[in-house]
Scaffold this motif. Structure first.
Motif, PDB file in Angstrom:
ATOM      1  N   LEU A 343      -7.500   0.271  18.562  1.00 10.54           N
ATOM      2  CA  LEU A 343      -8.434   0.429  17.447  1.00 10.54           C
ATOM      3  C   LEU A 343      -7.929   1.476  16.459  1.00 10.54           C
ATOM      4  CD1 LEU A 343     -11.125  -0.207  16.092  1.00 10.54           C
ATOM      5  CD2 LEU A 343     -12.182   1.561  17.530  1.00 10.54           C
ATOM      6  N   GLU A 344      -7.356   2.557  16.966  1.00 11.61           N
ATOM      7  CA  GLU A 344      -6.796   3.566  16.065  1.00 11.61           C
ATOM      8  C   GLU A 344      -5.720   2.969  15.173  1.00 11.61           C
ATOM      9  OE1 GLU A 344      -5.419   6.801  18.389  1.00 11.61           O
ATOM     10  OE2 GLU A 344      -7.429   7.470  19.019  1.00 11.61           O
ATOM     11  N   ASN A 345      -4.851   2.127  15.760  1.00  9.37           N
ATOM     12  CA  ASN A 345      -3.809   1.481  14.954  1.00  9.37           C
ATOM     13  C   ASN A 345      -4.418   0.542  13.910  1.00  9.37           C
ATOM     14  OD1 ASN A 345      -1.745   2.784  16.307  1.00  9.37           O
ATOM     15  ND2 ASN A 345      -1.535   1.156  17.846  1.00  9.37           N
ATOM     16  N   VAL A 346      -5.441  -0.201  14.301  1.00  6.96           N
ATOM     17  CA  VAL A 346      -6.097  -1.117  13.355  1.00  6.96           C
ATOM     18  C   VAL A 346      -6.698  -0.343  12.190  1.00  6.96           C
ATOM     19  CG1 VAL A 346      -8.017  -2.728  13.069  1.00  6.96           C
ATOM     20  CG2 VAL A 346      -6.535  -2.915  15.079  1.00  6.96           C
ATOM     21  N   LEU A 347      -7.419   0.740  12.517  1.00  8.35           N
ATOM     22  CA  LEU A 347      -8.047   1.535  11.463  1.00  8.35           C
ATOM     23  C   LEU A 347      -7.007   2.224  10.589  1.00  8.35           C
ATOM     24  CD1 LEU A 347     -11.022   3.139  13.432  1.00  8.35           C
ATOM     25  CD2 LEU A 347     -11.047   1.118  11.958  1.00  8.35           C
ATOM     26  N   ALA A 348      -5.887   2.641  11.210  1.00  9.84           N
ATOM     27  CA  ALA A 348      -4.825   3.282  10.423  1.00  9.84           C
ATOM     28  C   ALA A 348      -4.233   2.296   9.408  1.00  9.84           C
ATOM     29  CB  ALA A 348      -3.731   3.816  11.349  1.00  9.84           C
ATOM     30  N   GLN A 349      -4.006   1.055   9.850  1.00 11.69           N
ATOM     31  CA  GLN A 349      -3.479   0.046   8.921  1.00 11.69           C
ATOM     32  C   GLN A 349      -4.495  -0.259   7.821  1.00 11.69           C
ATOM     33  OE1 GLN A 349      -1.363  -3.338  10.261  1.00 11.69           O
ATOM     34  NE2 GLN A 349      -0.655  -2.382  12.155  1.00 11.69           N
ATOM     35  N   ARG A 350      -5.769  -0.315   8.205  1.00 12.36           N
ATOM     36  CA  ARG A 350      -6.794  -0.532   7.184  1.00 12.36           C
ATOM     37  C   ARG A 350      -6.793   0.604   6.157  1.00 12.36           C
ATOM     38  NH1 ARG A 350     -12.692   1.017   8.683  1.00 12.36           N
ATOM     39  NH2 ARG A 350     -11.547   2.972   8.509  1.00 12.36           N
ATOM     40  N   ASP A 351      -6.671   1.863   6.654  1.00 15.61           N
ATOM     41  CA  ASP A 351      -6.653   3.002   5.746  1.00 15.61           C
ATOM     42  C   ASP A 351      -5.432   2.968   4.833  1.00 15.61           C
ATOM     43  OD1 ASP A 351      -8.978   3.841   6.918  1.00 15.61           O
ATOM     44  OD2 ASP A 351      -8.016   5.287   8.260  1.00 15.61           O
ATOM     45  N   ASN A 352      -4.284   2.524   5.368  1.00 13.10           N
ATOM     46  CA  ASN A 352      -3.092   2.401   4.532  1.00 13.10           C
ATOM     47  C   ASN A 352      -3.309   1.381   3.412  1.00 13.10           C
ATOM     48  OD1 ASN A 352      -1.674   4.283   6.018  1.00 13.10           O
ATOM     49  ND2 ASN A 352      -0.808   2.749   7.406  1.00 13.10           N
ATOM     50  N   LEU A 353      -3.916   0.265   3.774  1.00 11.26           N
ATOM     51  CA  LEU A 353      -4.210  -0.758   2.759  1.00 11.26           C
ATOM     52  C   LEU A 353      -5.185  -0.215   1.718  1.00 11.26           C
ATOM     53  CD1 LEU A 353      -4.551  -3.905   5.039  1.00 11.26           C
ATOM     54  CD2 LEU A 353      -2.755  -3.483   3.358  1.00 11.26           C
ATOM     55  N   LEU A 354      -6.177   0.554   2.172  1.00 13.15           N
ATOM     56  CA  LEU A 354      -7.137   1.130   1.235  1.00 13.15           C
ATOM     57  C   LEU A 354      -6.468   2.127   0.287  1.00 13.15           C
ATOM     58  CD1 LEU A 354     -10.251   1.733   3.518  1.00 13.15           C
ATOM     59  CD2 LEU A 354     -10.100   0.174   1.570  1.00 13.15           C
ATOM     60  N   SER A 355      -5.518   2.926   0.815  1.00 14.13           N
ATOM     61  CA  SER A 355      -4.844   3.899  -0.045  1.00 14.13           C
ATOM     62  C   SER A 355      -4.031   3.201  -1.126  1.00 14.13           C
ATOM     63  CB  SER A 355      -3.948   4.815   0.797  1.00 14.13           C
ATOM     64  OG  SER A 355      -2.904   4.062   1.400  1.00 14.13           O
ATOM     65  N   VAL A 356      -3.331   2.109  -0.752  1.00 17.88           N
ATOM     66  CA  VAL A 356      -2.580   1.348  -1.750  1.00 17.88           C
ATOM     67  C   VAL A 356      -3.534   0.696  -2.755  1.00 17.88           C
ATOM     68  CG1 VAL A 356      -1.010  -0.608  -2.107  1.00 17.88           C
ATOM     69  CG2 VAL A 356      -0.655   0.948  -0.192  1.00 17.88           C
ATOM     70  N   TYR A 357      -4.648   0.191  -2.240  1.00 20.80           N
ATOM     71  CA  TYR A 357      -5.636  -0.440  -3.130  1.00 20.80           C
ATOM     72  C   TYR A 357      -6.184   0.579  -4.126  1.00 20.80           C
ATOM     73  CZ  TYR A 357     -10.091  -2.504  -4.572  1.00 20.80           C
ATOM     74  OH  TYR A 357     -11.135  -2.973  -5.309  1.00 20.80           O
ATOM     75  N   ASN A 358      -6.487   1.793  -3.623  1.00 21.09           N
ATOM     76  CA  ASN A 358      -7.021   2.823  -4.517  1.00 21.09           C
ATOM     77  C   ASN A 358      -5.997   3.213  -5.579  1.00 21.09           C
ATOM     78  OD1 ASN A 358      -9.479   2.934  -3.158  1.00 21.09           O
ATOM     79  ND2 ASN A 358      -8.752   4.481  -1.725  1.00 21.09           N
ATOM     80  N   ALA A 359      -4.708   3.304  -5.168  1.00 20.18           N
ATOM     81  CA  ALA A 359      -3.667   3.621  -6.153  1.00 20.18           C
ATOM     82  C   ALA A 359      -3.554   2.511  -7.196  1.00 20.18           C
ATOM     83  CB  ALA A 359      -2.324   3.826  -5.444  1.00 20.18           C
ATOM     84  N   THR A 360      -3.681   1.264  -6.737  1.00 23.56           N
ATOM     85  CA  THR A 360      -3.585   0.130  -7.665  1.00 23.56           C
ATOM     86  C   THR A 360      -4.758   0.116  -8.635  1.00 23.56           C
ATOM     87  OG1 THR A 360      -2.490  -1.133  -5.905  1.00 23.56           O
ATOM     88  CG2 THR A 360      -3.292  -2.370  -7.798  1.00 23.56           C
TER      89      THR A 360
END
Length: 551
Positions: A343-360
């Protein structure tokens, strides 16, 4: 706990149909069975792990759904960024083309204006150099040039109007160039924002690489959702297996309760031990065992009679399962620990996607603000320049036409003056011919009148006494006498020399005729100047030169 261990606690071993006397003597006492029941009840506390497993699966599924949406939006926005940038540069190129075309057309029109103005000024200079012959003017008047008969106020007004159009075009062009420079500054700030976006993306990628380094599956440098479905599937499998293991513990607990109830004095003990068992559990959308209802059903159900061999068989299975119950609990704990890590890995990947989305979205918002707030102004400035230039172009074209018309008018004035000289000479010749025709006609008319008069008198003497006087009133009339009267022609159409409201006299007065320095005055009062032959010859030469010149 392995699958074999789960199977071992879930399945009853095949009983020995005929136990020996030693096995009968080895049967556990009630205290031993109670201890197994207490241990079985304690193992049921693993239900909290199963609940947690259900929460983890739900959280992972939600994170996957959010990641899919965020990833799709990020991809869409990143494609949109490219489209927006292409559009921006296309708009910038277009407004620059508008400015370039305007400058080019404006420069061309200014050259044409300079040429037309120079041609008009040359014609005006010729008017100043051409002196009107004294024969055309009253005696004693100061010499005048053709320019003295020209009103230059129209030329000055035309120059003022053209200057206003030129100034307005220059001001609009300056505004457009200033707007284009501001547009360039906006594009430069967008380039800087894109640099920040790339930095944020690289940072998110490095975090994604770090978070995925502990997993067995390798990932791309940019965060993706490719591994998240397999992680979710792994979590679901763990949750399902934990539910199965929990069911085996429940069955072991039920077996302990049944064994105690069939043991003398065990009913009350079973009732007191099972009074506070855990409640119902739902795992992965599947309803788990209702432990309390199952136990209450066993406690309250009437006891089915068991033979000694059946009782021994049940106890043997119970003892065997009791040895494996602890392993089942350990396996549940191991699986929940692994699920927490996944679950930690899943949430970490989700957070990475969110950070890229926020930058975009940050860059996209910058572009959106530009497109909605300032870009319309840059485009409107280009349209405003185009509108003003079209308006002033029409005015300047009209001014060019007016300059050409004035030049044509003044050049025609020069040509008309030469034509005037030739016209005066022609009129003198016509007057001489008219006078000759009049003299000849008067002689013939007088002769005809006398002949008619004589014939009428002879008819009256010969026939008049025999005709009644009222048979025809005209029988006694004399013939009509014809006389010539000279009538002034007045003013030709299209030439207004008189003051508005003042009537043109039918015949020019003798005083006006005498006011001309020289010229032949006719009986009708018309004055035809007497021009020197040299002046007529010069006008004829200029007229013939113009006829030979074809522009």
């Amino acid at each position: 706990m392995s699958g074999s261990e789960s199977s071992a606690i879930s399945n009853n071993a095949s009983p020995d149909p005929k136990p020996s006397q030693g096995q009968e003597n080895a049967m556990p006492q009630l205290d031993t069975l109670i201890s197994h029941l207490v241990a079985a009840k304690r193992s049921l506390s693993s239900i909290s792990h199963v609940w947690r497993a259900n929460e983890i699966v739900t959280a992972a599924r939600s994170a996957l759904e959010e990641s899919v949406v965020v990833s799709a939006r990020t991809g869409f926005l990143r494609r949109g960024l490219n489209n927006q940038l292409r559009l921006l540069y296309s708009v910038r190129t277009e407004v620059e083309d508008v400015s370039f075309r305007g400058r080019s057309e404006f420069a061309t029109v200014l050259k044409r204006l300079d040429t037309a103005d120079a041609r008009l000024r040359k014609t005006l200079d010729l008017l100043r150099e051409t002196i009107v012959h004294a024969s055309f003017r009253p005696e004693g008047e100061e010499p005048k040039s053709l320019h003295d008969f020209v009103d230059e106020r129209g030329v000055e007004e035309l120059h003022t109007a053209l200057k206003g159009s030129i100034d307005r075009t220059n001001a609009s062009q300056a505004d457009l160039e200033s707007s284009n420079r501001a547009f360039d500054d906006e594009l430069q700030s967008i380039k800087e924002a894109l640099g920040n976006y790339r930095t944020a993306t690289q940072l998110a990628s490095s975090r994604a690489s770090a978070s995925s380094s502990s997993s067995s599956t390798s990932h791309a440098s940019l965060p993706t959702i490719s591994s998240m479905p397999s992680m979710l599937h792994s979590l679901e499998m763990h949750a399902q297996e934990m539910a199965n293991l929990l069911e085996s513990l429940v069955r072991h607990f039920d077996l302990c309760v049944t064994a105690i109830k069939h043991t003398e004095g065990g009913g009350a003990a079973a009732q007191s031990i099972t009074g506070d068992v855990p409640a119902t559990v739902h795992v992965n959308g599947r309803v788990g065992p209702n432990i309390e209802e199952n136990i209450n059903a066993n406690l309250n159900a009437p006891l089915d009679p068991l033979s000694d061999s059946e009782y021994r068989e049940m106890v043997n299975v119970l003892i065997k399962d009791a040895a494996e119950a602890e392993d089942v609990v350990m396996e549940i704990q191991d699986r929940i620990g692994e699920m927490e890590t996944v679950l930690e890995n899943v949430l970490a990947q989700r957070d990475n996607l969110l950070s890229v989305y926020n930058a975009t979205t940050s860059v996209f918002k910058h572009l959106s603000i530009l497109a909605s707030a300032r870009l319309p102004g840059y485009i409107a400035q280009a349209h405003n320049f185009t509108r003003i230039w079209h308006e002033e172009y029409e005015h300047i074209q009209g001014g060019l036409a007016d300059l050409s018309d004035l030049n044509t008018l003044y050049d025609g004035f020069l040509d008309a003056y030469d034509g005037l000289i030739l016209e005066v000479a022609r009129r003198r010749q016509v007057r001489q011919r008219v006078e000759k025709v009049l003299r000849d006609a008067k002689q013939k008319l007088d002769h005809l009148y006398e002949d008619d008069m004589n014939a009428r008198e002879a008819f009256r003497v010969e026939k008049g006494d025999y005709l009644p006087s009222d048979i025809w009133p005209g029988i006694g009339r004399e013939p009509t006498r014809i006389e010539f009267h000279r009538i002034s022609g007045g003013t030709l159409k299209g030439i207004a020399t008189e003051t508005p409201g003042q009537e043109t006299p039918a015949v020019e007065s003798k005083e006006e005729a005498q006011a001309v320095s020289s010229g032949e005055v006719g009986e009708d009062g018309e004055v035809i100047p007497d021009l020197p032959r040299a002046l007529i010859d010069e006008a004829t030469a200029r007229f013939n030169a113009r006829m030979r010149y074809v522009p």
